[in-house]
Design an enzyme around this catalytic site. Structure first.
Site, PDB file in Angstrom:
ATOM      1  N   HIS A  53     -40.099  16.276  21.789  1.00 34.95           N
ATOM      2  CA  HIS A  53     -38.807  16.563  21.320  1.00 34.95           C
ATOM      3  C   HIS A  53     -38.217  16.820  20.567  1.00 34.95           C
ATOM      4  O   HIS A  53     -38.563  17.630  19.428  1.00 34.95           O
ATOM      5  CB  HIS A  53     -38.592  14.771  21.632  1.00 34.95           C
ATOM      6  CG  HIS A  53     -38.700  13.506  22.703  1.00 34.95           C
ATOM      7  ND1 HIS A  53     -38.049  12.667  22.439  1.00 34.95           N
ATOM      8  CD2 HIS A  53     -39.444  14.231  23.726  1.00 34.95           C
ATOM      9  CE1 HIS A  53     -38.253  11.557  23.909  1.00 34.95           C
ATOM     10  NE2 HIS A  53     -39.180  12.879  24.544  1.00 34.95           N
ATOM     11  N   GLU A  55     -36.180  15.855  17.867  1.00 37.52           N
ATOM     12  CA  GLU A  55     -36.130  15.697  16.385  1.00 37.52           C
ATOM     13  C   GLU A  55     -37.982  15.653  15.958  1.00 37.52           C
ATOM     14  O   GLU A  55     -38.584  16.221  14.885  1.00 37.52           O
ATOM     15  CB  GLU A  55     -36.140  13.462  16.011  1.00 37.52           C
ATOM     16  CG  GLU A  55     -35.246  13.301  16.962  1.00 37.52           C
ATOM     17  CD  GLU A  55     -34.641  12.857  18.397  1.00 37.52           C
ATOM     18  OE1 GLU A  55     -34.758  12.000  18.467  1.00 37.52           O
ATOM     19  OE2 GLU A  55     -35.136  13.566  18.896  1.00 37.52           O
ATOM     20  N   ALA A 165     -11.872  25.333  55.518  1.00 32.29           N
ATOM     21  CA  ALA A 165     -12.643  27.420  56.236  1.00 32.29           C
ATOM     22  C   ALA A 165     -11.131  26.703  57.613  1.00 32.29           C
ATOM     23  O   ALA A 165     -10.166  25.929  57.043  1.00 32.29           O
ATOM     24  CB  ALA A 165     -13.128  25.953  56.980  1.00 32.29           C
ATOM     25  N   ASP A 203     -23.832  26.596  58.555  1.00 24.28           N
ATOM     26  CA  ASP A 203     -24.163  27.496  57.696  1.00 24.28           C
ATOM     27  C   ASP A 203     -25.149  28.285  57.211  1.00 24.28           C
ATOM     28  O   ASP A 203     -25.746  29.396  56.819  1.00 24.28           O
ATOM     29  CB  ASP A 203     -23.331  27.118  56.683  1.00 24.28           C
ATOM     30  CG  ASP A 203     -21.426  27.295  56.430  1.00 24.28           C
ATOM     31  OD1 ASP A 203     -20.846  27.437  57.595  1.00 24.28           O
ATOM     32  OD2 ASP A 203     -21.242  26.529  56.204  1.00 24.28           O
ATOM     33  N   ARG A 210     -28.731  30.936  41.862  1.00 20.11           N
ATOM     34  CA  ARG A 210     -28.258  31.783  41.867  1.00 20.11           C
ATOM     35  C   ARG A 210     -27.967  33.018  40.940  1.00 20.11           C
ATOM     36  O   ARG A 210     -26.768  32.190  41.186  1.00 20.11           O
ATOM     37  CB  ARG A 210     -28.112  32.697  43.856  1.00 20.11           C
ATOM     38  CG  ARG A 210     -29.209  32.736  44.370  1.00 20.11           C
ATOM     39  CD  ARG A 210     -28.857  33.053  45.714  1.00 20.11           C
ATOM     40  NE  ARG A 210     -27.000  32.732  46.465  1.00 20.11           N
ATOM     41  CZ  ARG A 210     -27.626  31.892  47.212  1.00 20.11           C
ATOM     42  NH1 ARG A 210     -28.601  30.710  47.478  1.00 20.11           N
ATOM     43  NH2 ARG A 210     -25.836  31.902  47.627  1.00 20.11           N
TER      44      ARG A 210
END
Length: 360
Positions: A53, A55, A165, A203, A210
């Site tokens: 962690h 700390e 669209a 689609d 990316r």
């Protein structure tokens, strides 16, 4: 009373925490700095689950200089044994004199207990400094811990007149390259990317991150009531995918499993996926932030189910007209009082487009 120096050092802890924006899930993003005589003697941030962690890393860097020092951290130090030992114990053992935390941990295993343990050891504890920034950084973690559902952010790319669209379904590309790249950064911070069968069918998206330097790809989730997703769909070719349906169809589910997908059935009485229960299941799987990239119908269903927290809308400077597809398929309203109220949090220019962040 917090000093200007306190604000500055907490700002540095928050900046360090932000370095884990893409990697810490399911853990919160945490940064820590240790200050002695006005100088930072140790700093660290949590990179991913199972690793030290923030700390612990800062204390290791500070060594003996941590004794009597002030430790700044954006989240209450943990007090329980998880994948790593309790940070509160390490802070006590190091002899830290003062702890300044931005916000209390919402995890029921921790909340307030870490602070109590530190105070019992004689350490001065303060919290609340830059609390809103700290909550925003870990908004999904807070949502999952306090209400049992992830934070759901819905991304929409549309024309200035709100069309996502053309009437024939073509949408590539309404927004510009800069907006699309920015969208991948929002994908990268999410634990999962959620879409519907219609989007997969029309689609065939990859739903991967990316152009962003991240070692982790989010889980892909497809809401597909009848398990109609093709085993050859591109999103099944790389990474992990969960297909959630509402019917029992042994042949189709076996085919999807053969393609590497995980399958779950979460049905409502109408033969559709029960979206509220889906979100509860995703929280059970320790997912903090869900990034939605879906079509008009699923967008509308998610909104009506009351599980959407935030809209991330990119508006392009172009007009498509009424024949184009809208953002949400919703029931007809008869009064403006029935509309979904939003609070605009940010409006920024991204390339030629506008990015609007609005909360439900």
């Amino acid at each position: 009373m917090a000093t200007a120096a306190d604000h500055e050092f907490m700002g540095q802890a928050l900046e360090l925490a932000g370095r884990g924006l893409y990697t810490t899930t399911p853990n919160p993003r945490v940064g820590c700095v240790i200050v002695r005589d006005g100088t930072i003697v140790g700093a660290g941030w949590h990179e991913k689950a199972g690793m030290p962690h923030a700390e612990a890393r800062a204390l290791k860097a500070a060594g003996a200089r941590a004794r009597g020092a002030t430790l700044y951290v954006n989240l209450e130090p943990c007090s329980h044994h998880g994948r790593t030992p309790p940070c509160a114990d390490a802070i006590i053992d190091a002899g830290v004199g003062r702890v300044v935390a931005a916000v209390q941990d919402p995890n029921p295993q921790v909340t307030g207990i870490g602070f109590s343990k530190l105070r019992a050891a004689g350490i001065a504890v303060e919290h609340g400094l830059r609390e809103e920034e700290a909550r925003e950084l870990n908004i999904g973690f807070f949502a999952r811990m306090t209400r049992g559902r992830p934070w759901v952010r819905m991304k929409i790319a549309a024309s200035l007149d709100g069309r996502t669209a053309l009437a024939n379904g073509k949408s590539q590309w309404i927004t510009g390259e800069a907006a699309r790249a920015d969208g991948h950064r929002w994908r990268a911070r999410a634990c999962a990317i959620l879409t519907g069968f219609g989007t997969v069918r029309d689609d065939d998206p990859q739903l991967t991150v990316r152009g962003v330097d991240t070692p982790r790809q989010p889980l892909k989730i497809v809401v597909d009531s009848k398990f109609e997703t093709s085993p050859s769909a591109r999103l099944l070719q790389e990474g992990k995918t969960l297909v959630v349906g509402a019917v029992t169809d042994a042949k189709r589910t076996a085919s999807l499993k053969g393609a590497g997908a995980e399958v779950a059935i979460i049905a409502n009485d109408s033969g559709k996926v029960e979206l509220f229960k889906l979100m509860e299941e995703l929280a059970r799987r320790e997912l903090n932030e869900i990034h939605v990239e879906a079509g008009t119908k699923l967008n509308g269903s998610l909104l009506q189910a009351g599980v959407v927290d935030e809209l991330l809308v990119y508006l392009a400077p172009r007009v498509i007209g009424d024949s184009g597809r809208g953002m949400f398929h919703l029931r007809e309203l008869t009064d403006l009082s029935q509309t979904t109220a939003l609070k605009i949090r940010e409006v920024e220019r991204v390339g030629a487009d506008l990015r609007i962040l609005a909360r439900i």
